[in-house]
Design an enzyme around this catalytic site. Structure first.
Site, PDB file in Angstrom:
ATOM      1  N   ASP A 153       0.846  -1.190   0.000  1.00 17.61           N
ATOM      2  CA  ASP A 153       0.000   0.000   0.000  1.00 17.61           C
ATOM      3  C   ASP A 153       0.882   1.240   0.000  1.00 17.61           C
ATOM      4  OD1 ASP A 153      -2.995   0.850   0.467  1.00 17.61           O
ATOM      5  OD2 ASP A 153      -1.776   2.177   1.708  1.00 17.61           O
ATOM      6  N   ILE A 154       0.571   2.203  -0.861  1.00 12.46           N
ATOM      7  CA  ILE A 154       1.346   3.447  -0.926  1.00 12.46           C
ATOM      8  C   ILE A 154       1.035   4.297   0.302  1.00 12.46           C
ATOM      9  CG2 ILE A 154       1.798   5.539  -2.255  1.00 12.46           C
ATOM     10  CD1 ILE A 154       0.962   4.019  -4.753  1.00 12.46           C
ATOM     11  N   ASN A 164      -2.082  13.057  -4.028  1.00 16.38           N
ATOM     12  CA  ASN A 164      -3.137  13.612  -4.867  1.00 16.38           C
ATOM     13  C   ASN A 164      -3.445  15.063  -4.502  1.00 16.38           C
ATOM     14  OD1 ASN A 164      -3.702  11.436  -6.601  1.00 16.38           O
ATOM     15  ND2 ASN A 164      -5.016  10.455  -5.080  1.00 16.38           N
ATOM     16  N   ASP A 181      -1.967   9.228 -10.556  1.00 16.14           N
ATOM     17  CA  ASP A 181      -2.031   8.154 -11.559  1.00 16.14           C
ATOM     18  C   ASP A 181      -0.637   7.803 -12.069  1.00 16.14           C
ATOM     19  OD1 ASP A 181      -4.748   8.095 -11.284  1.00 16.14           O
ATOM     20  OD2 ASP A 181      -5.190   9.130 -13.164  1.00 16.14           O
ATOM     21  N   GLU A 215      -4.814   2.386  -4.176  1.00 17.25           N
ATOM     22  CA  GLU A 215      -3.346   2.425  -4.160  1.00 17.25           C
ATOM     23  C   GLU A 215      -2.758   1.147  -3.567  1.00 17.25           C
ATOM     24  OE1 GLU A 215      -4.680   4.652  -0.399  1.00 17.25           O
ATOM     25  OE2 GLU A 215      -5.403   4.288  -2.436  1.00 17.25           O
TER      26      GLU A 215
END
Length: 310
Positions: A180-181, A188, A197, A223
């Site tokens: 997971d980021i 964002n 993206d 993500e």
């Protein structure tokens, strides 16, 4: 040629079929013989039959490996003799079926449907370059995430279920890695959704470049990514996860001239293990372990400890 009908495998009928010729396109080129997966864990994929002998099965050493617990390690053979392709059963446990009838040796013709195991159906067909390109595009659309080109969640769900059953039945190792980021919403908010993206796309490319043949990357959602690592013990999966975590932290993610620092939190779970009865149990354990990595500081790898046997 002796064939057994599905409804009554003991009711044999004998029929000799003429060897069908491969179709020829207008420019004189012979289209390539292919197998298209109509049903099963690799639905939508296409395989060219470009060798004289192609062994089908679920073993590690076959030419075309199909993940289906009902398929034998070496289940069936596609044999090319001149312009004719033959389907032969290799003394499989559950038999080989073509167009609804059990076969030992069958001359394949355009459109024949081959059933192996409990869920895998293959279609034999001849594809010219345009047909092949179209089929591959359809396969990509069905199996791949449109943004990152990693496999999609549908493919992941089918793959992890098949792999878990295989590992559980044969007591072979299987690891699942969830990635997971960290603070993706901040990326964002600070740089815009196009930058987000871009980070997702670049991350997927970086991770895929580090995987071996037995490891599959899928976008699980948002993500979050998942890696199915067939044949990997917990220690090997943890080592791979740490290499990927370090590579992501060191990678120069950039968009519109701005450098974007990116880190990931990683959770690793492995099977077989006590308490893991179905694939969903393994998924839940890997996901929970990933969130442990996030709660304990992020940018780290956590490995699930197997609970003691009851």
């Amino acid at each position: 040629m002796t064939r057994d009908r599905v409804a009554n495998p003991l009711d044999d009928t004998t029929r000799t079929a003429p060897a069908p010729e491969a179709p020829v396109v207008a420019d004189g080129q012979t289209p390539a013989a292919c197998l298209v997966v109509l049903s099963g864990s690799s639905v939508g994929e296409m395989y060219r039959l470009d060798k004289d002998r192609v062994v089908l099965g679920r073993g590690d050493k076959v030419d075309l490996r199909l993940i289906d617990d009902g398929i034998s390690r070496e289940h069936a053979l596609i044999l090319r003799e001149g312009d004719q392709f033959w389907l032969e059963d290799l003394s499989s446990t559950n038999g080989t079926y073509c167009n609804g009838e059990r076969v030992q040796r069958h001359a394949l013709a355009e459109g024949d449907k081959i059933l192996l195991g409990s869920t895998t159906i293959l279609k034999f067909s001849y594809q010219d370059r345009l047909d092949e390109m179209f089929q591959r595009q359809m396969s990509e659309s069905a199996l791949r995430d449109g943004l990152t080109r990693a496999f999609n969640k549908r493919y992941f769900t089918e793959r992890i279920d098949s792999e878990f059953q295989y590992a559980n039945r044969h007591r072979t190792p299987l690891s699942l890695i969830f990635i997971d980021i960290d603070h993706f919403k901040r990326i964002n908010d600070a740089h815009g959704h196009q930058a987000g993206d871009h980070v997702l796309t670049q991350l997927a490319m970086l991770l895929m470049s580090m995987l071996g043949e037995e490891e599959v990357l899928a976008r699980y959602g948002g993500e979050e990514f998942a890696i199915v690592a067939r044949g990997s013990e917990s220690e090997a999966a943890a080592a791979l996860s740490e290499r990927m975590r370090a590579a992501v932290a060191a990678h120069p993610f950039a968009h519109d001239g701005a450098t974007i620092p990116v880190t990931v939190s990683v959770g690793v779970a492995s099977a077989p293990a006590p308490g893991l009865r179905v694939a969903a149990d393994l998924v839940a354990r890997a996901d929970e372990t990933m969130y442990t990595a996030k709660r304990t500081g992020r940018n780290r790898v956590c490995v699930a400890a197997a609970p003691p046997p009851k």
